[in-house]
Design a protein around this motif. Structure first.
Motif, PDB file in Angstrom:
ATOM      1  N   GLU A   1     -11.467  19.303   8.637  1.00 55.84           N
ATOM      2  CA  GLU A   1     -12.304  19.597   7.476  1.00 55.84           C
ATOM      3  C   GLU A   1     -13.051  20.914   7.660  1.00 55.84           C
ATOM      4  OE1 GLU A   1     -16.046  17.387   5.426  1.00 55.84           O
ATOM      5  OE2 GLU A   1     -14.229  16.178   5.664  1.00 55.84           O
TER       6      GLU A   1
ATOM      7  N   TYR B   1      -5.428  12.763   4.154  1.00 50.74           N
ATOM      8  CA  TYR B   1      -6.520  13.736   3.978  1.00 50.74           C
ATOM      9  C   TYR B   1      -6.504  14.745   5.121  1.00 50.74           C
ATOM     10  CZ  TYR B   1     -11.358  15.472   3.762  1.00 50.74           C
ATOM     11  OH  TYR B   1     -12.469  16.272   3.707  1.00 50.74           O
TER      12      TYR B   1
ATOM     13  N   ALA C   1     -10.460  23.874   7.482  1.00 45.68           N
ATOM     14  CA  ALA C   1      -9.995  24.181   6.131  1.00 45.68           C
ATOM     15  C   ALA C   1     -11.061  24.917   5.335  1.00 45.68           C
ATOM     16  CB  ALA C   1      -9.589  22.892   5.416  1.00 45.68           C
TER      17      ALA C   1
ATOM     18  N   LEU D   1      -5.520  18.827   4.764  1.00 44.00           N
ATOM     19  CA  LEU D   1      -6.467  19.848   5.206  1.00 44.00           C
ATOM     20  C   LEU D   1      -5.827  20.773   6.236  1.00 44.00           C
ATOM     21  CD1 LEU D   1      -9.769  17.777   5.604  1.00 44.00           C
ATOM     22  CD2 LEU D   1      -9.325  19.541   3.886  1.00 44.00           C
TER      23      LEU D   1
ATOM     24  N   PRO E   1      -9.941  22.446  -0.263  1.00 47.96           N
ATOM     25  CA  PRO E   1     -10.810  21.682   0.645  1.00 47.96           C
ATOM     26  C   PRO E   1     -11.878  20.877  -0.090  1.00 47.96           C
ATOM     27  CG  PRO E   1     -10.423  23.858   1.540  1.00 47.96           C
ATOM     28  CD  PRO E   1      -9.853  23.862   0.157  1.00 47.96           C
TER      29      PRO E   1
ATOM     30  N   TYR F   1      -3.385  23.097   4.591  1.00 48.70           N
ATOM     31  CA  TYR F   1      -4.089  24.170   3.882  1.00 48.70           C
ATOM     32  C   TYR F   1      -4.485  25.285   4.848  1.00 48.70           C
ATOM     33  CZ  TYR F   1      -7.632  26.680   1.232  1.00 48.70           C
ATOM     34  OH  TYR F   1      -8.352  27.671   0.614  1.00 48.70           O
TER      35      TYR F   1
END
Length: 729
Positions: free
Chosen positions: A684, A590, A687, A594, A560, A597
C-alpha cells in the motif's frame, strides 16, 4: 533520420496486403475447433454426454469414471483434427492467460509401445508450478503447488495443434489464485438470488443466467514502427512523443471506410474467432486514427469472459501474420482517445426472458422494473467497489483524465425512464387501492415498452448506462480481464436481490400486504434512496465533479485510492456472505493489484529515463553542435555582424540547453523518488509512493522531450513520430 527509424519506415513502406484464406460461411465453420454440443454428441457415450450437460446446467459433479470416458472422447475428437498436445488453460492474477503443454504421446516404462494417452485424471486436474504467479501472500514462494481444475461450463477448444481445457486455478489450501473462480461463485450467487425474485412473477423460472457482451477497442500499429519504439515494446504505450498536426479533430476516421490492410487483419481475425466459437459480429473504425473495435453476440458471462481472454491472445497472433502490433493499452497515445472494453450486462431466465427488457404485460413490466431498480440500488450502494473493479495503472489515464468515462461512478437511464421512476415514487405508502393499482399498471408500468422505443439517446460520458435492454459498464479498460468487473457486478446484484426479497417478504408477512403492494412499496423507497447516483449530463464537466461531491459520490482518480474499497468492511462482508471470496482471497487480490500498479509505474519510469537520456539528449546535443558550428561559421564570415545574424540560432541553442538540463534534473529526481519508494515495506505504501511521488515526473520529462522533438531536425530524431505511428497504413 536515425538508421533505426529509417529502416522501420522503409520496411513499413514495402508492406503488401496479406492474402486472407477464404473459408466457408461463418455459420458453417462456427465452433469447428470447439468441443461443443455437436462434437460431444458424436464422440461421447450417452452417459458421459448427460454428465457434462448436468454439470453445465445444474452444477453437478462428474463421476471420475465418467470423466475417463469424457477424456477418451475429447482425445479422439482432438486427434481427428491433428492435435498433438493438451493444456489446462487458466487465468492467473497476472491479467493474462497461462498454459503448460503436455503431449498425448506416452510410452511404456521400457520405452516401447508408444501410444496417445489422455485420461480422466489429466482432464479433471493438473498441478502446474504456481511459485511465480501472483498470490498476495496466500502461499509461500517455496510452496510451488497449485491446482488447475476443469471447468465444464466453458467448452474445450483447439488452438493450433493444442487442445485447450478451460480451468480454475487454486492453491494447495483451496484459495482461488485466478479470475475465473470468484466469477463462477458470483454467477452462482446471482443465479440463486435472481431466481428467488423471479418466482414472485413466474414460478416456472428455475435458473437465471448473467449475460455479457463486451466491446473490444484496440489500436493497430505497424510492427516495424512499434519495434522502433522502446516504450511501446516495453510498456504498451508511448511515454513521450509530440502530437501529430492532424489527430482525430476532423472525426474522419470514426465509422469511416476501413483501411484495406486493417480490413484484411479483421477478416483473418474473424476467421480464427469463428473456428474457436467466439461469435464476433461487429467491426468498425473507432474515433482515434488507427483505432478499431470489434464486438460479439451476447453470451453467458463466464463463457464471454473466457472468449475475451482468448480473443486478446488471438489478436496478437493474427497481428503478427499481418505485421501489426496490436495495442490494447488504455491510452497508448497522448492527445487522442484511449481504448475501453464496454461490458454490456444483463440477466436471462431459462424461460427465455431478458430481465432487463420490458415485456408485453404489466406483470412482465413490473418484473423488469424490479430488476432495473435493484440494479440502480446495487450500484448506488457499492459505487466505490464498482470503481475499484476497473482500477489499474493504465486505466487511470482514461478515468482520471477527463476521458470517457470519468472516475465518478454514476448511472444513466435517460429522461423518459427518469419520469417513470418519478411517477412510481409518487405512489401512496402501504396498500394500493384498486383504482391506484389499475392506474399505475396501465398508465405507468404498462407504457414502459413504448417509452423505451423513444429512449434511444446514449450518454457516452456515463460509466454505467442503461441502453434499452441491458446496462453498459463503459468504464472497463481495454486490456482488462472482464472477470474482475463482472465478479463485482454480479456480486453486488446478488446481494441486492437477497436484501430486496427479505424486505418484500417482511412486508407480506408482517403487514399482510399483497405481493404487488409490497414490491411497489420497496421499489418506491429504493427510488428515493438512489437519486444521487442518477446523472444525465456531461460527465466530463467540472460542474459534475462538484455536484457529485455534494451528493456524496466518490471520485477516486488514481488506482491506489480506488482499490481500498475492495477490502472495506462492507465489501469483505459482502464477498463472505455470498461465498465469492473469503477475507484471505479478497485481501490477497488487493495486495496483488497494488503491487502490479507499483511495478508498472516503476517500469515506465525506468523506460522513460532510459529513452530521455540515451536517445533524446544525445540527439539534441548532436543537433546543438550543428547549430554551434553554424554560428561559428557565421562569425568567421560576418565578423562583428554575426551577433545579429546568428541571433535565432543562438536562441535555439539556449532553448535546447534548457530542455536538456530539465530532462537531466527531472530524471535524477525521479530516480531518487523511486529509490525512496522502493525502501517502503508494504504494498500500500509502495503504490501510493509511486503514484504521488514518482509518476508526477513523467509529464514534466515528457514535456521537455516533446519540445525538443519540435526543435531538432526531423532527419536526426531517433524515435518514430506520432504522425508515422498513427497514419501509416
Amino acid at each position: 533520420m536515425s538508421t533505426f527509424r529509417f529502416q522501420a519506415l522503409k520496411e513499413t513502406a514495402g508492406r503488401k496486403p496479406v492474402k486472407v484464406q477464404e473459408l466457408d460461411k461463418k455459420s458453417i465453420i462456427f465452433g469447428s475447433n470447439v468441443f461443443n454440443d455437436k462434437a460431444m454428441r458424436q464422440f461421447l457415450t450417452p452417459e458421459a454426454y448427460k454428465a457434462v450437460q448436468s454439470a453445465v446446467q445444474h452444477g453437478t459433479k462428474i463421476d471420475r469414471k465418467l470423466a475417463d470416458y469424457i477424456a477418451m472422447g475429447m482425445k479422439e475428437w482432438s486427434l481427428s483434427k491433428g492435435v498433438t498436445h493438451y493444456t489446462h488453460w487458466f487465468q492467473p492474477l497476472t491479467g493474462t492467460t497461462a498454459e503448460k503443454h503436455d503431449a498425448f504421446f506416452e510410452t511404456s516404462f521400457d520405452g516401447t509401445d508408444p501410444v496417445e494417452k489422455f485420461g480422466g485424471s489429466q482432464l479433471v486436474q493438473q498441478e502446474p508450478d504456481a511459485s511465480s504467479f501472483p498470490n498476495g501472500g496466500i502461499r509461500n514462494t517455496f510452496e510451488a503447488r497449485g491446482y488447475t481444475a476443469w471447468d465444464p461450463t466453458s467448452p474445450a477448444f483447439i488452438f493450433g495443434t493444442t487442445l485447450c481445457i478451460p480451468t480454475v486455478f487454486i492453491s494447495y489450501t483451496g484459495e482461488a489464485l485466478d479470475y475465473k473462480t470468484p466469477l463462477l461463485r458470483a454467477l452462482t450467487a446471482v443465479d440463486e438470488a435472481a431466481v428467488a425474485v423471479c418466482n414472485y412473477f413466474d414460478k416456472n423460472v428455475k435458473k437465471v443466467t448473467a449475460t455479457l457482451g463486451w466491446e473490444q477497442e484496440y489500436f493497430l500499429v505497424d510492427s516495424a514502427l512499434a519495434n522502433s519504439r522502446p516504450d511501446i515494446t516495453l510498456t504498451g504505450r508511448t511515454l513521450l512523443g509530440h502530437s501529430s498536426a492532424k489527430g482525430q479533430q476532423l472525426d474522419d476516421h470514426y465509422f469511416g471506410s476501413i483501411p484495406t490492410r486493417a480490413l484484411n487483419y479483421m477478416r483473418d481475425l474473424e476467421n480464427e474467432c469463428m473456428l474457436l466459437g467466439i461469435p464476433v459480429k461487429t467491426r468498425h473504425n473507432e474515433v482515434a486514427p488507427n483505432q478499431f473495435e470489434l464486438a460479439p453476440i451476447f453470451e453467458e458471462a463466464n463463457l464471454a469472459v473466457d472468449h475475451n481472454s482468448l480473443l486478446m491472445d488471438v489478436m496478437q497472433k493474427v497481428g503478427e501474420r499481418h505485421y501489426f502490433k496490436v495495442l490494447l493499452h488504455e491510452k497508448p497515445f497522448a492527445g487522442v482517445n484511449g481504448s475501453g472494453k464496454h461490458n454490456n450486462w444483463s440477466m436471462a431466465t431459462d424461460t427465455g426472458v431478458n430481465l432487463l427488457g420490458p415485456g408485453k404485460t404489466p406483470m412482465s413490466n413490473l418484473q423488469f422494473l424490479t430488476f432495473f431498480i435493484n440494479t440502480i440500488k446495487a450500484v448506488y450502494t457499492n459505487e466505490e467497489l464498482m470503481r475499484a473493479s476497473i482500477a489499474t495503472a493504465s486505466n487511470d489515464h482514461r478515468l482520471g483524465a477527463n476521458e470517457a468515462p470519468p472516475a465518478i461512478i454514476s448511472v444513466f437511464i435517460g429522461e423518459q425512464l427518469t419520469k417513470v421512476l418519478a411517477e412510481l415514487e409518487g405512489v401512496s405508502t402501504g396498500k394500493l387501492s384498486p383504482e391506484e393499482k389499475t392506474d399505475l399498471k396501465l398508465n405507468v408500468v404498462g407504457k414502459i415498452p413504448d417509452v423505451l422505443l423513444d429512449n434511444t439517446d446514449r450518454n457516452r460520458t456515463s460509466p454505467f448506462a442503461f441502453t434499452g435492454n441491458k446496462f453498459e459498464f463503459r468504464a472497463v479498460g481495454s486490456s482488462a480481464n472482464c472477470a474482475n468487473a463482472m465478479t463485482i457486478v454480479n456480486s453486488i446484484m446478488a446481494k441486492q436481490l437477497r436484501d430486496f426479497k427479505k424486505e418484500v417478504d417482511a412486508l407480506i408477512d408482517g403487514k399482510e400486504m399483497k405481493k404487488d403492494d409490497a414490491i411497489f412499496n420497496v421499489l418506491r423507497e429504493y427510488i428515493k434512496e438512489t437519486k444521487a447516483i442518477l446523472f444525465e449530463g456531461d460527465g466530463y464537466s467540472e460542474a459534475w465533479a462538484e455536484e457529485a461531491a455534494k451528493r456524496g459520490l466518490s471520485n477516486h482518480k488514481t488506482t491506489p485510492g480506488a482499490l481500498k474499497a475492495k477490502i472495506s468492511e462492507k465489501s469483505l462482508a459482502l464477498f463472505q456472505e455470498l461465498g465469492v471470496m473469503n477475507h484471505t482471497e479478497a485481501e490477497a487480490r488487493y495486495e496483488i493489484e497494488l503491487e502490479e500498479y507499483a511495478k508498472k509505474i516503476q517500469i515506465e519510469g525506468r523506460v522513460l529515463g532510459d529513452i530521455a537520456r540515451n536517445h533524446v539528449i544525445p540527439t539534441a546535443i548532436r543537433y546543438q553542435n550543428i547549430l554551434i558550428e553554424n554560428v561559428t561559421g557565421l562569425k568567421e564570415i560576418f565578423g562583428d555582424e554575426y551577433t545579429s545574424i546568428g541571433k535565432e540560432q543562438i536562441n535555439i541553442i539556449r532553448e535546447i540547453s534548457g530542455h536538456i538540463a530539465g530532462i537531466n534534473t527531472q530524471v535524477e529526481q525521479m530516480t531518487e523518488a523511486r529509490k525512496t519508494a522502493n525502501a517502503l515495506t508494504t504494498a500500500e505504501e509502495l503504490a501510493h509512493a509511486y503514484c504521488d511521488t514518482v509518476k508526477p515526473y513523467f509529464d514534466v520529462i515528457r514535456r521537455h522531450c516533446d519540445k525538443l522533438e519540435l526543435i531538432v531536425d526531423d532527419e536526426a530524431w531517433p524515435l518514430t513520430k506520432y504522425r508515422e505511428l498513427l497514419f501509416t497504413r
